[in-house]
Write an enzyme that holds these catalytic residues in place. Structure first.
Site, mmCIF file in Angstrom:
data_model
loop_
_atom_site.group_PDB
_atom_site.id
_atom_site.type_symbol
_atom_site.label_atom_id
_atom_site.label_comp_id
_atom_site.label_asym_id
_atom_site.label_seq_id
_atom_site.Cartn_x
_atom_site.Cartn_y
_atom_site.Cartn_z
ATOM 1 N N ARG A 147 0.888 -1.228 0.108
ATOM 2 C CA ARG A 147 0.106 0.063 -0.155
ATOM 3 C C ARG A 147 0.909 1.225 -0.117
ATOM 4 O O ARG A 147 1.860 1.387 0.798
ATOM 5 C CB ARG A 147 -0.797 0.109 1.276
ATOM 6 C CG ARG A 147 -1.856 1.036 1.401
ATOM 7 C CD ARG A 147 -2.570 1.262 2.585
ATOM 8 N NE ARG A 147 -1.825 2.111 3.704
ATOM 9 C CZ ARG A 147 -2.518 2.631 4.710
ATOM 10 N NH1 ARG A 147 -3.696 2.442 4.949
ATOM 11 N NH2 ARG A 147 -1.729 3.630 5.540
ATOM 12 N N TYR A 159 -2.987 11.612 5.893
ATOM 13 C CA TYR A 159 -3.261 9.956 6.584
ATOM 14 C C TYR A 159 -2.325 9.235 5.855
ATOM 15 O O TYR A 159 -2.119 9.239 4.643
ATOM 16 C CB TYR A 159 -4.583 9.553 5.934
ATOM 17 C CG TYR A 159 -4.863 8.120 6.378
ATOM 18 C CD1 TYR A 159 -4.756 7.602 7.788
ATOM 19 C CD2 TYR A 159 -4.796 7.376 5.299
ATOM 20 C CE1 TYR A 159 -4.858 6.323 7.706
ATOM 21 C CE2 TYR A 159 -4.543 5.834 5.536
ATOM 22 C CZ TYR A 159 -4.583 5.515 6.877
ATOM 23 O OH TYR A 159 -4.427 4.131 7.179
ATOM 24 N N ASP A 210 -5.175 3.905 -0.102
ATOM 25 C CA ASP A 210 -6.358 3.995 1.036
ATOM 26 C C ASP A 210 -6.667 5.411 0.992
ATOM 27 O O ASP A 210 -5.895 6.470 1.022
ATOM 28 C CB ASP A 210 -5.902 3.789 2.340
ATOM 29 C CG ASP A 210 -6.999 3.623 3.363
ATOM 30 O OD1 ASP A 210 -8.168 4.074 2.991
ATOM 31 O OD2 ASP A 210 -6.822 3.124 4.406
ATOM 32 N N HIS A 212 -9.050 6.660 2.587
ATOM 33 C CA HIS A 212 -9.538 6.940 4.055
ATOM 34 C C HIS A 212 -10.659 7.759 4.310
ATOM 35 O O HIS A 212 -10.769 8.782 4.794
ATOM 36 C CB HIS A 212 -8.375 7.523 5.059
ATOM 37 C CG HIS A 212 -8.343 6.958 6.212
ATOM 38 N ND1 HIS A 212 -8.631 7.642 6.977
ATOM 39 C CD2 HIS A 212 -7.805 5.727 6.663
ATOM 40 C CE1 HIS A 212 -8.405 7.026 8.373
ATOM 41 N NE2 HIS A 212 -7.800 5.800 8.184
ATOM 42 N N GLU A 236 -9.025 1.938 -1.581
ATOM 43 C CA GLU A 236 -9.886 1.566 -0.203
ATOM 44 C C GLU A 236 -10.720 2.862 0.318
ATOM 45 O O GLU A 236 -10.155 4.091 0.141
ATOM 46 C CB GLU A 236 -8.861 1.192 0.760
ATOM 47 C CG GLU A 236 -9.287 1.063 2.107
ATOM 48 C CD GLU A 236 -8.113 0.741 2.919
ATOM 49 O OE1 GLU A 236 -7.012 0.020 2.316
ATOM 50 O OE2 GLU A 236 -8.186 0.791 4.321
ATOM 51 N N GLU A 262 -13.584 -1.617 6.945
ATOM 52 C CA GLU A 262 -12.746 -1.453 8.273
ATOM 53 C C GLU A 262 -13.311 -1.098 9.394
ATOM 54 O O GLU A 262 -13.135 -1.249 10.363
ATOM 55 C CB GLU A 262 -11.310 -1.010 8.020
ATOM 56 C CG GLU A 262 -11.243 0.539 7.861
ATOM 57 C CD GLU A 262 -9.997 1.186 7.842
ATOM 58 O OE1 GLU A 262 -9.249 0.743 7.019
ATOM 59 O OE2 GLU A 262 -9.348 2.191 8.249
ATOM 60 N N ARG A 283 -13.610 -5.510 3.807
ATOM 61 C CA ARG A 283 -12.621 -5.486 4.898
ATOM 62 C C ARG A 283 -12.853 -5.571 6.218
ATOM 63 O O ARG A 283 -12.083 -5.120 7.133
ATOM 64 C CB ARG A 283 -11.664 -4.008 4.468
ATOM 65 C CG ARG A 283 -10.776 -3.927 3.327
ATOM 66 C CD ARG A 283 -10.158 -2.699 2.965
ATOM 67 N NE ARG A 283 -9.488 -2.024 4.004
ATOM 68 C CZ ARG A 283 -8.606 -2.444 4.807
ATOM 69 N NH1 ARG A 283 -7.809 -3.457 4.462
ATOM 70 N NH2 ARG A 283 -8.184 -1.773 5.835
ATOM 71 N N GLU A 339 -4.112 -7.222 5.303
ATOM 72 C CA GLU A 339 -3.441 -6.238 5.670
ATOM 73 C C GLU A 339 -2.324 -6.470 6.753
ATOM 74 O O GLU A 339 -2.991 -7.405 7.880
ATOM 75 C CB GLU A 339 -4.324 -4.779 6.098
ATOM 76 C CG GLU A 339 -3.518 -3.699 6.501
ATOM 77 C CD GLU A 339 -4.311 -2.464 6.864
ATOM 78 O OE1 GLU A 339 -5.349 -2.727 7.158
ATOM 79 O OE2 GLU A 339 -3.818 -1.485 6.654
ATOM 80 N N TRP A 402 -11.761 12.249 9.113
ATOM 81 C CA TRP A 402 -10.306 11.950 9.033
ATOM 82 C C TRP A 402 -10.040 10.471 8.147
ATOM 83 O O TRP A 402 -10.422 9.743 8.092
ATOM 84 C CB TRP A 402 -9.920 11.776 10.614
ATOM 85 C CG TRP A 402 -8.341 11.305 10.778
ATOM 86 C CD1 TRP A 402 -7.332 12.025 10.267
ATOM 87 C CD2 TRP A 402 -7.991 9.960 10.918
ATOM 88 N NE1 TRP A 402 -6.128 11.231 10.247
ATOM 89 C CE2 TRP A 402 -6.621 10.052 10.635
ATOM 90 C CE3 TRP A 402 -8.512 8.946 11.342
ATOM 91 C CZ2 TRP A 402 -5.660 8.852 10.755
ATOM 92 C CZ3 TRP A 402 -7.856 7.685 11.478
ATOM 93 C CH2 TRP A 402 -6.341 7.758 11.237
HETATM 94 O O1 EZ4 Z 1 -6.799 4.337 10.088
HETATM 95 O O2 EZ4 Z 1 -6.457 1.272 12.214
HETATM 96 O O3 EZ4 Z 1 -6.336 0.638 6.257
HETATM 97 N N1 EZ4 Z 1 -6.020 1.060 7.422
HETATM 98 C C1 EZ4 Z 1 -6.396 2.183 8.011
HETATM 99 C C2 EZ4 Z 1 -5.743 2.383 9.517
HETATM 100 C C3 EZ4 Z 1 -7.172 3.080 10.372
HETATM 101 C C4 EZ4 Z 1 -6.684 2.795 12.099
HETATM 102 C C5 EZ4 Z 1 -8.011 3.565 12.456
HETATM 103 O O4 EZ4 Z 1 -7.552 2.844 14.004
HETATM 104 O O5 EZ4 Z 1 -7.220 2.931 7.490
HETATM 105 O O6 EZ4 Z 1 -4.478 3.015 9.305
HETATM 106 CO CO CO Z 2 -8.133 1.703 5.770
#
Ligand code: EZ4
Ligand code: CO
Length: 402
Positions: A147, A159, A210, A212, A236, A262, A283, A339, A402
């Site tokens: 990743r 992030y 990701d 996010h 992702e 997630e 996920r 992951e 976030w």
């Molecule tokens: O932000 O586990 O794909 N992984 C992620 C992680 C999450 C954290 C949050 O607790 O997006 O880094």
């Molecule tokens: Co993630």
């Protein structure tokens, strides 16, 4: 085989973890991860104050019945706190089941469907050059999938970009740090990152990214389309997924594979995504989606719709969750990828385990149960320290995901 004792161990060897330990009258014990990053103590209380009194005296062999008892019996359903607590109980009961019949948990789940499971690591850097060197390090370590996240010109932090090289850890002690975000800067930058990585590392390496939860559906569609020439393994969490239908819009615009889940807690959070084939990878994890029992139901449902698994495996999921995930991954037919963010040495010392990494693949090992332990004496040296995930604001100060 009655449960006679139970305790919740909260410790912070490198980061906070909440672990449930269930002990039976035969002195067999099982472990379950109950860590909910930044909200740890709420799950500890749910277990201590509300669940443990219900477990004492119950038959540890009745895994499904106990799951249904805790889920239906609470009246209040789902949500991250409830489901992390139920997950911990379920995971600990599978551990006990395995130990009591002297076999690794994956053998109880139907046996191995593959020799080992492919994992992906996290490469990140302040800019494209640094990120490319980080990817190269993962390739040297044998990873087949990486990743990649990079700092974005014009933004002070983003992030996925941490301080260390193998241990990205977003949670911070003290109050939540505030990050500043611009979707425009991000969208203009990411295709350049993957153009570079694809040309440097060739067609075989699996590249993941990701988002996010930061884009709108039409922005995510644009990003997916602009990344198509670089054949990502997945994109992702392109948008926050409370509205599952929003993936219809993304899906109709791009062939970049989509992964999500997630933060999901149950099959109901992904039912539309899976049934309408709006995603490629689900996920959901052992610790946040109801334990091994519920995760199997999600995977079995997903199998019908050509959706593969791709469980979350960040550092805030403890080695107990990692072990459980690997037993699940090894056994379930529609496994996709796992992951794997390496834990710190302190974490690994507190949670000795039989799972191992070799040549980009992982295996849970063949110890009875989950094959992971908790050194309670050592854990006492690392007391809980309150920590939060960052929050995110747009450049004009508006709160953002976030
Ligand atoms: O932000 O586990 O794909 N992984 C992620 C992680 C999450 C954290 C949050 O607790 O997006 O880094
Ligand atoms: Co993630």
């Amino acid at each position: 085989m009655k449960i006679v004792d139970a305790r919740v161990i909260v410790c912070s060897p490198g980061r906070n973890f909440v672990t449930l330990k269930l002990i039976t009258e035969d002195r067999v014990y099982g472990l379950g991860d109950a860590t909910l990053n930044g909200r740890e103590m709420s799950v500890a209380s749910y277990l201590n104050d509300h669940i443990i009194p219900l477990l004492i005296g119950r038959d540890a062999r009745r895994i499904e019945d106990t799951w249904q008892y805790l889920y239906k019996g609470a009246y209040w359903r789902r949500g991250p706190v409830t489901m992390a607590a139920i997950s911990a109980v379920d995971t600990a009961l599978w551990d006990i089941k395995g130990k009591s019949v002297n076999t690794p948990v994956y053998q109880l789940l139907g046996g191995a469907s593959r020799e080992a499971v492919m994992v992906y690591g996290h490469a990140n850097g302040a800019d494209i050059d640094e990120t490319a060197s980080a990817v190269a390090r993962y390739v040297q370590l044998g990873y087949k999938a990486v990743r990649a996240q990079s700092g974005i010109p014009g933004l002070a932090s983003t992030y996925g970009v941490g301080r260390g090289q193998l241990h990205y850890e977003p949670a911070e002690k003290g109050l939540p740090p505030e990050n500043v975000w611009s979707s425009e800067y991000y969208l203009n930058f990411v295709p350049d990152l993957f153009k570079r990585l694809r040309s440097e590392f060739g067609p075989q390496l699996h590249l993941l990214h990701d988002v996010h939860h930061r884009l709108t559906p039409i922005q995510a569609a644009r990003l997916g389309k602009s990344l198509e020439p670089y054949s990502l393994f997945w994109m992702e969490d392109p948008v926050p997924a409370e509205l599952q239908e929003s993936f219809r819009l993304i899906r109709q615009h791009t062939t970049t594979p989509l992964a999500v889940g997630e933060v999901f807690n149950s099959i109901f959070d992904c039912e539309t995504l899976i049934r309408e084939q709006l995603i490629d990878y689900i996920r959901t994890t052992v610790v946040h989606a109801g334990g091994i029992s519920h995760l199997r139901k999600i995977a079995n449902f997903a199998e019908v719709f050509h959706v593969l698994t791709g469980s979350h495996g960040a550092t805030d999921l403890s080695p107990v969750c990692m072990a459980a995930a690997l037993h699940f991954d090894l056994s379930v037919h529609n496994f996709g990828i796992q992951e794997y963010m390496r834990h710190t040495e302190e974490t690994d010392r507190v949670f000795p385990h039989s799972y191992y990494f070799e040549d980009g693949m992982m295996h849970p090992g063949d110890r009875p149960g989950l094959g992971v332990d908790l050194d309670e004496d050592l854990a006492k040296q690392y007391p809980y320290e309150r920590a939060y995930l960052p929050v995110n604001r747009k450049m004009d100060g508006t709160m953002h995901s976030w």
